[in-house]
Scaffold this active site. Structure first.
Site, PDB file in Angstrom:
ATOM      1  N   PHE A  14       0.813  -1.101   0.159  1.00 41.05           N
ATOM      2  CA  PHE A  14      -0.219   0.066   0.037  1.00 41.05           C
ATOM      3  C   PHE A  14       0.860   1.083  -0.047  1.00 41.05           C
ATOM      4  O   PHE A  14       0.518   2.229   0.916  1.00 41.05           O
ATOM      5  CB  PHE A  14      -0.982  -0.013   1.156  1.00 41.05           C
ATOM      6  CG  PHE A  14      -1.799  -1.198   1.401  1.00 41.05           C
ATOM      7  CD1 PHE A  14      -2.870  -1.195   0.680  1.00 41.05           C
ATOM      8  CD2 PHE A  14      -1.114  -2.354   2.269  1.00 41.05           C
ATOM      9  CE1 PHE A  14      -3.800  -2.633   0.956  1.00 41.05           C
ATOM     10  CE2 PHE A  14      -1.974  -3.432   2.352  1.00 41.05           C
ATOM     11  CZ  PHE A  14      -3.213  -3.631   1.709  1.00 41.05           C
TER      12      PHE A  14
ATOM     13  N   CYS B 104      -4.417   4.356   9.909  1.00 40.28           N
ATOM     14  CA  CYS B 104      -5.132   5.632  10.341  1.00 40.28           C
ATOM     15  C   CYS B 104      -6.509   5.031  10.912  1.00 40.28           C
ATOM     16  O   CYS B 104      -7.389   5.885  11.201  1.00 40.28           O
ATOM     17  CB  CYS B 104      -5.503   6.210   8.963  1.00 40.28           C
ATOM     18  SG  CYS B 104      -6.321   5.285   7.654  1.00 40.28           S
TER      19      CYS B 104
END
Length: 191
Positions: free
Chosen positions: A49, A144
């Site tokens: 990612f 996050c």
């Protein structure tokens, strides 16, 4: 563009590209990640990612080889551009959807010793369950979403790792959201 001055890196991006919203905290986060990873110049790093190379390029300043994987071909192109712009020849990147089966992918068949994972809010469950993990000595997980980090931490612990460091950063001031970072090391190795 944004810079991580201590590393001499400049990252180019377009207005529609994903970047970390808080440049000052991002710079501190990237430097903290490098400190935790303790790269010595010979490591082979896999960055999942990877986006436009936020951690990929930073790791490449300290590792032997870094491979980034990102779903967006546009972001992979941006990473290649940024690697060339910064004179980094030890970087490669491929476009692939990490929620799909990875067994046939060249990056999944190669060997690495360090893993960086910075997934979207949904986490990295699918890839962590299917990636051969025995090769990795260290896994740095940036998130996050604390709930998917907790879920994925359990996967890493079940696969032979222990968490040695964990912290949060106020990447999104005046909101309920935080960025967190955790380091996992293979059980029995130095932390």
């Amino acid at each position: 563009s944004y810079r991580i001055g201590e590393l001499g890196l400049e990252y180019h991006f377009e207005v529609t590209d994903f970047t970390q919203i808080n440049a000052q905290i991002n710079q501190q986060m990237v430097l903290a990640a490098l400190k935790l990873l303790d790269l010595q110049g010979t490591e082979r790093v896999l960055d999942l990612f990877c986006g436009l190379g936020n951690f990929t390029l930073a790791a490449a300043t300290r590792a032997g080889q870094v491979t980034g994987v990102e779903v967006s071909e546009t972001m992979v192109g941006r990473l290649h551009h940024n690697a060339a712009h910064n004179g980094l020849s030890n970087v490669d990147a491929v476009a692939f959807d990490l929620t799909k089966p990875i067994a046939d992918q060249a990056f999944a068949q190669a060997t690495y010793d360090t893993l960086i994972v910075d997934p979207p809010r949904s986490g990295a469950k699918e890839v962590l369950e299917s990636l051969p993990m025995k090769q990795f000595n260290r896994v740095l997980y940036v998130s996050c979403n604390p709930s998917t980090l907790a879920r994925d931490a359990a996967i890493l612990i079940d696969r032979g790792f222990q968490m040695t460091h964990c912290g949060i950063m106020d990447m999104f001031p005046e909101t309920a959201h935080v960025e967190s970072m955790a380091l996992f090391v293979k059980r029995g190795s130095r932390g």
